[in-house]
Write an enzyme that holds these catalytic residues in place. Sequence first.
Site, short mmCIF file in Angstrom:
data_model
loop_
_atom_site.label_atom_id
_atom_site.label_comp_id
_atom_site.label_asym_id
_atom_site.label_seq_id
_atom_site.Cartn_x
_atom_site.Cartn_y
_atom_site.Cartn_z
N LEU A 14 60.55 94.59 -15.16
CA LEU A 14 59.08 93.74 -15.12
C LEU A 14 59.23 92.45 -14.30
CD1 LEU A 14 56.53 95.22 -13.62
CD2 LEU A 14 55.75 94.25 -16.73
N GLY A 16 61.59 90.00 -14.24
CA GLY A 16 62.36 89.56 -13.24
C GLY A 16 62.01 90.05 -11.99
N SER A 107 54.64 85.59 -25.64
CA SER A 107 53.67 87.55 -25.34
C SER A 107 53.13 87.18 -26.54
CB SER A 107 55.01 88.10 -25.94
OG SER A 107 53.32 89.17 -25.91
N SER A 108 51.44 87.47 -25.65
CA SER A 108 49.94 87.81 -26.52
C SER A 108 50.37 88.36 -28.39
CB SER A 108 49.28 88.07 -25.45
OG SER A 108 49.39 89.64 -25.20
N CYS A 109 51.86 89.43 -27.70
CA CYS A 109 51.96 90.27 -29.03
C CYS A 109 52.26 89.19 -30.46
CB CYS A 109 53.16 91.02 -29.47
SG CYS A 109 52.55 92.28 -27.65
N TYR A 136 59.32 92.83 -32.52
CA TYR A 136 59.60 91.69 -31.80
C TYR A 136 58.83 90.71 -31.52
CZ TYR A 136 57.95 91.69 -26.85
OH TYR A 136 57.64 91.08 -24.89
N LYS A 140 60.50 87.15 -30.99
CA LYS A 140 59.46 85.72 -29.83
C LYS A 140 59.58 84.81 -30.22
CE LYS A 140 60.33 88.26 -26.25
NZ LYS A 140 60.39 87.62 -25.16
N LEU A 166 51.48 92.54 -19.31
CA LEU A 166 51.82 92.61 -18.01
C LEU A 166 51.49 94.30 -17.57
CD1 LEU A 166 54.39 90.28 -18.04
CD2 LEU A 166 52.51 90.25 -17.57
N HIS A 179 54.14 101.16 -22.22
CA HIS A 179 52.54 99.98 -23.10
C HIS A 179 52.18 101.59 -22.18
CE1 HIS A 179 55.45 96.43 -22.72
NE2 HIS A 179 55.08 96.97 -24.25
N1 LIG Z 1 55.72 93.45 -20.19
C1 LIG Z 1 54.54 93.07 -20.73
O1 LIG Z 1 53.45 93.60 -20.67
C2 LIG Z 1 55.30 91.55 -21.58
C3 LIG Z 1 54.22 90.89 -21.83
C4 LIG Z 1 54.31 89.39 -22.15
C5 LIG Z 1 55.40 89.23 -21.78
N2 LIG Z 1 56.38 90.17 -21.69
C6 LIG Z 1 58.01 88.92 -21.96
O2 LIG Z 1 58.58 89.87 -20.65
C7 LIG Z 1 59.57 88.77 -20.62
C8 LIG Z 1 60.24 90.32 -19.62
O3 LIG Z 1 60.02 91.69 -19.68
P1 LIG Z 1 59.62 92.81 -19.15
O4 LIG Z 1 58.46 93.40 -19.13
O5 LIG Z 1 60.14 92.59 -17.90
O6 LIG Z 1 60.80 93.74 -19.78
P2 LIG Z 1 61.59 94.68 -19.05
O7 LIG Z 1 61.20 95.80 -17.56
O8 LIG Z 1 62.08 95.78 -20.00
O9 LIG Z 1 63.38 94.20 -18.27
C9 LIG Z 1 64.01 93.11 -19.09
C10 LIG Z 1 65.13 92.86 -18.57
O10 LIG Z 1 65.88 92.28 -20.05
C11 LIG Z 1 67.33 92.79 -18.89
N3 LIG Z 1 67.87 92.47 -20.15
C12 LIG Z 1 67.60 93.52 -21.58
N4 LIG Z 1 68.49 93.65 -22.39
C13 LIG Z 1 69.68 92.58 -21.73
C14 LIG Z 1 71.10 92.22 -22.10
N5 LIG Z 1 71.79 92.48 -22.45
N6 LIG Z 1 71.94 91.83 -20.94
C15 LIG Z 1 71.45 91.57 -19.63
N7 LIG Z 1 70.03 92.14 -19.63
C16 LIG Z 1 69.13 92.26 -20.39
C17 LIG Z 1 66.91 94.74 -18.29
O11 LIG Z 1 68.00 94.62 -17.92
P3 LIG Z 1 68.34 96.46 -17.56
O12 LIG Z 1 67.74 96.45 -15.87
O13 LIG Z 1 69.39 95.89 -18.10
O14 LIG Z 1 67.38 97.42 -18.91
C18 LIG Z 1 65.65 94.46 -18.02
O15 LIG Z 1 66.26 93.96 -16.82
C19 LIG Z 1 60.00 89.55 -21.98
O16 LIG Z 1 60.49 88.71 -22.59
C20 LIG Z 1 58.71 90.21 -22.10
O17 LIG Z 1 59.22 89.54 -23.69
C21 LIG Z 1 56.27 91.49 -21.25
#
Ligand SMILES: NC(=O)c1ccc[n+]([C@@H]2O[C@H](COP(=O)([O-])OP(=O)(O)OC[C@H]3O[C@@H](n4cnc5c(N)ncnc54)[C@H](OP(=O)(O)O)[C@@H]3O)[C@@H](O)[C@H]2O)c1
Length: 313
Positions: A14, A16, A107-109, A136, A140, A166, A179
């Site tokens: 999401l 990235g 993260s806010s978590c 988690y 973090k 997000l 979520h």
């Molecule tokens: N989503 C939210 O609401 C939110 C809120 C606050 C903070 N964040 C932070 O933002 C960051 C990204 O979150 P997101 O929501 O974008 O998560 P996501 O959609 O699950 O994306 C995570 C990415 O990490 C990759 N990944 C996981 N394990 C891996 C590995 N071993 N090797 C290579 N790539 C790997 C996944 O690859 P695959 O595509 O192959 O699975 C995916 O592309 C995190 O640090 C999270 O804590 C997110």
Amino acid sequence: MTSKRVFIAGHRGLVGSALARRLQRERDLELILRSRDELDLTDQRAVRDFFARERPDQVYLAAARVGGILANSTRPAEFVQENLVIQSNVIDAAYRAGTKKLLFLGSSCIYPKHAPQPMTEDCLLTGPLEPTNEWYAIAKIAGLKTCQAYRKQFGLDAICAMPTNLYGPGDNFDLAASHVLPALIRKFTEAVDSGAGEVEVWGTGTPRREFLHVDDLADGCVFLMQNYSDLPPVNVGWGEDVSIGELARAVAEATAFTGVLRFDTSKPDGTPRKLLDVSRMRALGWSARIPLAEGIRDTAQWYRRERSAKKAT
Ligand SMILES: NC(=O)c1ccc[n+]([C@@H]2O[C@H](COP(=O)([O-])OP(=O)(O)OC[C@H]3O[C@@H](n4cnc5c(N)ncnc54)[C@H](OP(=O)(O)O)[C@@H]3O)[C@@H](O)[C@H]2O)c1
């Protein structure tokens, strides 16, 4: 002028993918992207070799094991272990390869369950965590501290952005891992399609949450990469919250659902309120721009298009 080489770890996720969309608009910049199949970030040797070969100037660390309450409570070991290993591998390899700047996604978590609201960056580690996502959160917090330690000992310019909840295109709509907002969009869309007259919403509907469109977050991260180099983390949020009940009604409207909402009070509510204090980010000169109603509408339309495309294949 030579272009900057920028690595986005987790570019299919999401955050990235939003970073990739945002950075494609920048000039003099070369994006380095690797799928998990090409580079497993839990593999320390592979990560070190990759960094030594590619020598990125900047790194956005958006790869992580992420999920909702259910996923956190059923897979605690994976949440701790994978996140610790990914972030430690990437931060250390970046330092060794001479990366000039790294942005870590916190993260806010990770703020305490009963932190005063809205939560400032200073409330970190001042009280117990929300038990439903403590695994988690612990990982973090370690990631943030790793950035601070590498800055203090080795001078690595590692900064930490702390996003609120997000949402947006590319979110996880799998009900077992998602979520609250994507879960609601999926439930209401399915109810509209099946003609169901009722949709169940987890919990009492009273907890309050803040939501930020992921395109706003990506813009905020690029802003920080260009304008901020310091030890303290920086909250990135919308600055206002809504109740889950209000959120559910907004999703019902965006998806044209006209039936009844039923709150399943046997399901856990989680933290009563979660709102970030975004004064630090605003003082730096950045604010979010996409209002919630507009963002939900766009995301619901995106989900409907994806759903139709999947059905067609
Ligand atoms: N989503 C939210 O609401 C939110 C809120 C606050 C903070 N964040 C932070 O933002 C960051 C990204 O979150 P997101 O929501 O974008 O998560 P996501 O959609 O699950 O994306 C995570 C990415 O990490 C990759 N990944 C996981 N394990 C891996 C590995 N071993 N090797 C290579 N790539 C790997 C996944 O690859 P695959 O595509 O192959 O699975 C995916 O592309 C995190 O640090 C999270 O804590 C997110």
